[in-house]
Design a protein around this motif. Structure first.
Motif, PDB file in Angstrom:
ATOM      1  N   ILE A  64      -4.430  -2.591 -11.844  1.00  0.00           N
ATOM      2  CA  ILE A  64      -5.306  -1.979 -10.849  1.00  0.00           C
ATOM      3  C   ILE A  64      -4.529  -1.651  -9.576  1.00  0.00           C
ATOM      4  N   ILE A  65      -3.715  -2.593  -9.125  1.00  0.00           N
ATOM      5  CA  ILE A  65      -2.935  -2.394  -7.897  1.00  0.00           C
ATOM      6  C   ILE A  65      -1.955  -1.237  -8.063  1.00  0.00           C
ATOM      7  N   TRP A  66      -1.282  -1.184  -9.210  1.00  0.00           N
ATOM      8  CA  TRP A  66      -0.315  -0.111  -9.436  1.00  0.00           C
ATOM      9  C   TRP A  66      -1.007   1.251  -9.499  1.00  0.00           C
ATOM     10  N   ASN A  67      -2.096   1.341 -10.257  1.00  0.00           N
ATOM     11  CA  ASN A  67      -2.799   2.617 -10.410  1.00  0.00           C
ATOM     12  C   ASN A  67      -3.418   3.094  -9.102  1.00  0.00           C
ATOM     13  N   PHE A  68      -3.847   2.152  -8.265  1.00  0.00           N
ATOM     14  CA  PHE A  68      -4.440   2.517  -6.979  1.00  0.00           C
ATOM     15  C   PHE A  68      -3.359   2.907  -5.979  1.00  0.00           C
ATOM     16  N   THR A  69      -2.206   2.239  -6.064  1.00  0.00           N
ATOM     17  CA  THR A  69      -1.121   2.484  -5.111  1.00  0.00           C
ATOM     18  C   THR A  69      -0.447   3.826  -5.328  1.00  0.00           C
ATOM     19  N   LEU A  70      -0.271   4.217  -6.570  1.00  0.00           N
ATOM     20  CA  LEU A  70       0.516   5.416  -6.872  1.00  0.00           C
ATOM     21  C   LEU A  70      -0.006   6.668  -6.161  1.00  0.00           C
ATOM     22  N   PRO A  71      -1.307   6.978  -6.220  1.00  0.00           N
ATOM     23  CA  PRO A  71      -1.777   8.150  -5.472  1.00  0.00           C
ATOM     24  C   PRO A  71      -1.586   8.004  -3.960  1.00  0.00           C
ATOM     25  N   ILE A  72      -1.721   6.776  -3.454  1.00  0.00           N
ATOM     26  CA  ILE A  72      -1.551   6.574  -2.011  1.00  0.00           C
ATOM     27  C   ILE A  72      -0.121   6.833  -1.592  1.00  0.00           C
ATOM     28  N   VAL A  73       0.844   6.332  -2.371  1.00  0.00           N
ATOM     29  CA  VAL A  73       2.243   6.514  -1.982  1.00  0.00           C
ATOM     30  C   VAL A  73       2.631   7.985  -2.050  1.00  0.00           C
ATOM     31  N   ILE A  74       2.110   8.698  -3.049  1.00  0.00           N
ATOM     32  CA  ILE A  74       2.385  10.131  -3.124  1.00  0.00           C
ATOM     33  C   ILE A  74       1.772  10.839  -1.919  1.00  0.00           C
ATOM     34  N   GLY A  75       0.536  10.470  -1.594  1.00  0.00           N
ATOM     35  CA  GLY A  75      -0.121  11.052  -0.429  1.00  0.00           C
ATOM     36  C   GLY A  75       0.602  10.728   0.862  1.00  0.00           C
ATOM     37  N   ASN A  76       1.070   9.477   1.005  1.00  0.00           N
ATOM     38  CA  ASN A  76       1.785   9.083   2.216  1.00  0.00           C
ATOM     39  C   ASN A  76       3.088   9.857   2.376  1.00  0.00           C
ATOM     40  N   ILE A  77       3.767  10.073   1.256  1.00  0.00           N
ATOM     41  CA  ILE A  77       5.024  10.827   1.319  1.00  0.00           C
ATOM     42  C   ILE A  77       4.754  12.260   1.771  1.00  0.00           C
ATOM     43  N   PHE A  78       3.699  12.849   1.223  1.00  0.00           N
ATOM     44  CA  PHE A  78       3.371  14.201   1.652  1.00  0.00           C
ATOM     45  C   PHE A  78       2.897  14.227   3.101  1.00  0.00           C
ATOM     46  N   GLN A  79       2.237  13.149   3.516  1.00  0.00           N
ATOM     47  CA  GLN A  79       1.840  13.062   4.919  1.00  0.00           C
ATOM     48  C   GLN A  79       3.068  12.982   5.815  1.00  0.00           C
ATOM     49  N   GLN A  80       4.093  12.287   5.341  1.00  0.00           N
ATOM     50  CA  GLN A  80       5.348  12.248   6.086  1.00  0.00           C
ATOM     51  C   GLN A  80       5.964  13.638   6.197  1.00  0.00           C
ATOM     52  N   ASN A 139       4.160  -5.629   5.070  1.00  0.00           N
ATOM     53  CA  ASN A 139       3.100  -4.680   4.710  1.00  0.00           C
ATOM     54  C   ASN A 139       2.096  -5.265   3.727  1.00  0.00           C
ATOM     55  N   VAL A 140       2.574  -5.915   2.687  1.00  0.00           N
ATOM     56  CA  VAL A 140       1.676  -6.448   1.662  1.00  0.00           C
ATOM     57  C   VAL A 140       0.794  -7.557   2.222  1.00  0.00           C
ATOM     58  N   TYR A 141       1.397  -8.515   2.917  1.00  0.00           N
ATOM     59  CA  TYR A 141       0.647  -9.692   3.358  1.00  0.00           C
ATOM     60  C   TYR A 141      -0.194  -9.404   4.597  1.00  0.00           C
ATOM     61  N   ARG A 142       0.301  -8.588   5.492  1.00  0.00           N
ATOM     62  CA  ARG A 142      -0.505  -8.255   6.668  1.00  0.00           C
ATOM     63  C   ARG A 142      -1.800  -7.560   6.265  1.00  0.00           C
ATOM     64  N   HIS A 157      -5.437 -14.138  -5.030  1.00  0.00           N
ATOM     65  CA  HIS A 157      -4.082 -14.699  -5.138  1.00  0.00           C
ATOM     66  C   HIS A 157      -3.269 -13.973  -6.217  1.00  0.00           C
ATOM     67  N   GLN A 158      -3.898 -13.683  -7.337  1.00  0.00           N
ATOM     68  CA  GLN A 158      -3.212 -12.962  -8.399  1.00  0.00           C
ATOM     69  C   GLN A 158      -2.768 -11.577  -7.923  1.00  0.00           C
ATOM     70  N   GLY A 159      -3.607 -10.941  -7.126  1.00  0.00           N
ATOM     71  CA  GLY A 159      -3.262  -9.633  -6.584  1.00  0.00           C
ATOM     72  C   GLY A 159      -2.067  -9.691  -5.648  1.00  0.00           C
ATOM     73  N   PHE A 160      -2.038 -10.697  -4.795  1.00  0.00           N
ATOM     74  CA  PHE A 160      -0.896 -10.858  -3.891  1.00  0.00           C
ATOM     75  C   PHE A 160       0.400 -11.044  -4.675  1.00  0.00           C
ATOM     76  N   MET A 161       0.355 -11.847  -5.715  1.00  0.00           N
ATOM     77  CA  MET A 161       1.559 -12.097  -6.500  1.00  0.00           C
ATOM     78  C   MET A 161       2.034 -10.816  -7.203  1.00  0.00           C
ATOM     79  N   SER A 162       1.098 -10.049  -7.735  1.00  0.00           N
ATOM     80  CA  SER A 162       1.452  -8.795  -8.409  1.00  0.00           C
ATOM     81  C   SER A 162       2.069  -7.801  -7.423  1.00  0.00           C
ATOM     82  N   ALA A 163       1.462  -7.661  -6.260  1.00  0.00           N
ATOM     83  CA  ALA A 163       1.978  -6.736  -5.251  1.00  0.00           C
ATOM     84  C   ALA A 163       3.352  -7.170  -4.754  1.00  0.00           C
ATOM     85  N   THR A 164       3.562  -8.484  -4.650  1.00  0.00           N
ATOM     86  CA  THR A 164       4.862  -9.000  -4.207  1.00  0.00           C
ATOM     87  C   THR A 164       5.961  -8.624  -5.188  1.00  0.00           C
TER      88      THR A 164
END
Length: 448
Positions: free
Chosen positions: A13-29, A372-375, A310-317
């Motif tokens: 879930i974290i990976w699938n949700f992150t991928l569009p955001i990172v692409i969008g953030n790069i284009f925003q940059q 970024n992840v923990y904040r 907690h599982q989500g934090f570990m996966s994102a880390t």
């Protein structure tokens, strides 16, 4: 396209949700990167420095507003995770009203105080005029920036990270076209780049609004949803302002770095600007993971699923550390080769300065990932004020190094300011996370 993040594999879930955001953030940059490339190539090094000199001020103002809108929608995500659709819509209406009021105040305050601020930051005389024009246009477009960020945050709070990406892709192309027309055809220089950025951002916000009205029935608001609710407003401000202030505190530290950098002259400012743009593209993965963790933590907090948080934090880390190791090596070895994208003059003088900065930051990508992840994950759980303390740690790290670097006129010291901030804040966030999870487990023992 709404997504319930309280069920299924956390890592997937974290990976699938992150991928569009990172692409969008790069284009925003690309909004700012294209400004930098076109200005540096077609106007010159001083114009590039003029755009770069506004970077920390933009981060101070727009970062504050971004943190605020993200904070307002934490409650939206929590109520969505809890299945309270009526309550969720009320949070959206309240966030909209608060955003309009605060945007108006920020526009007035920033435009009135801009000239004294630029003077306080030792902006070089030879770029002062262009710097002032550029940042004033950006400030005048605050409503456009807030419109997109608020609506994108609302969609992400409901688990939809793809739709904001599509609108950003369109707007990135629009930004490039406007840059070329306004700078090359109409010769507007640095101010032309600012106009292009504001217009493109406004378009992406309007597209988000149209999409929500037509395609997201769960967000169909009634007049009653905009009615002031003192308790809700207080709750949103309690979460939103610490998140906004966290960005501002970080920005104050970067402004101290910028002031020290400005004292070295426009050549160093231009090199730092080019290097910073390269770094920002690479590090958007951490920003995206942070945005994901804010939504993931908020939804699962609303559902009372502590173990899953907690599982989500570990996966994102794990994801962020692997990415940091790979990109750190690439940036350390080859990052400086991208300098030529930004400038066509003084390349021999600029490239070693760009290389030094990139080598300094590349070694410390892992602490940046932790920040970024923990904040953001902690903020999503509703502990906005606690997370803000990490911003204080960043301020101390950047501020102390910047003061020392300014005293010795040290470009190396300036390059080490951000890494020191990441190390201090990263350590603090890990300690905070352990303490917060202990407290949350105590409150929700049945959900362990």
């Amino acid at each position: 396209m709404e997504k319930d993040m309280t069920a299924g594999s956390p890592a997937k879930i974290i990976w699938n949700f992150t991928l569009p955001i990172v692409i969008g953030n790069i284009f925003q940059q690309f909004y700012t990167m294209v400004d930098t490339v076109i200005v540096g190539k077609f106007v010159g090094t001083k114009a590039l420095a003029a755009v770069g000199a506004t970077g920390t001020i933009c981060f101070l103002i727009l970062g504050f507003l971004m943190g605020l809108t993200a904070g307002f929608t934490v409650i939206t995500s929590q109520r969505f995770g809890a299945g309270d659709m009526e309550g969720m819509r009320k949070t959206v209406g309240s966030a909209a009203v608060l955003s309009v009021v605060i945007s108006l105040l920020m526009t007035v305050v920033s435009m009135v105080g801009m000239k004294p601020l630029l003077k306080f930051m030792n902006t070089p005389d030879d770029i002062f005029h262009d710097t002032y024009l550029y940042i004033m246009i950006i400030c005048a477009g605050i409503f456009a920036q807030v419109l997109y960020n608020l609506l994108a945050s609302i969609l992400r709070a409901l688990g939809n990270s793809k739709t904001p990406l599509y609108f950003l892709l369109f707007s990135a192309v629009l930004n490039i076209v406007l840059d070329l027309v306004l700078i090359i055809v109409f010769h507007l220089g640095a101010p032309g780049a600012a106009y292009a950025t504001v217009i493109a951002q406004g378009v992406s916000g309007l597209l988000c609004l149209i999409y929500i009205i037509k395609k997201v029935p769960v967000l169909k608001l009634e007049k009653s949803d905009f009615r002031p609710d003192a308790h809700l407003i207080r709750t949103q401000l309690v979460i939103g302002f610490p998140m906004a202030l966290q960005y501002s505190i970080t920005a104050i530290g970067t402004m101290m770095v910028q002031a020290a950098l400005n004292g070295l002259g426009s050549l160093h400012v231009a090199a730092f600007t080019a290097a910073n743009k390269i770094e920002q593209v690479v590090t958007q993965m951490y920003v995206a993971l942070g945005a994901t963790m804010a939504t993931y933590s908020a939804q699962n907090m609303g559902a009372g699923k502590v173990k899953r948080i907690h599982q989500g934090f570990m996966s994102a880390t794990v994801i962020s550390f692997v990415y940091a190791a790979v990109t750190g090596v690439l940036v350390y070895v080859w990052g400086y080769k991208l300098t030529g994208l930004f400038v066509s003059e003084n390349l021999d003088a600029l490239m070693p300065l760009v290389d030094l900065y990139l080598r300094c930051v590349a070694v410390f990508f892992i602490p940046l990932a932790v920040v970024n992840v923990y904040r953001n994950g902690i903020q999503g759980m509703g502990f906005g004020f606690t997370a803000m303390l990490g911003g204080v740690a960043e301020l101390v790290g950047r501020g102390v190094v910047a003061i020392v670097a300014a005293h010795y006129d040290s470009y190396l010291g300036i390059c080490m300011a951000s890494p020191m901030a990441w190390i201090l804040a990263g350590i603090l966030f890990i300690v905070m996370y352990c303490l917060i999870m202990k407290e949350v487990r105590r409150r929700h023992p049945s959900h362990e």
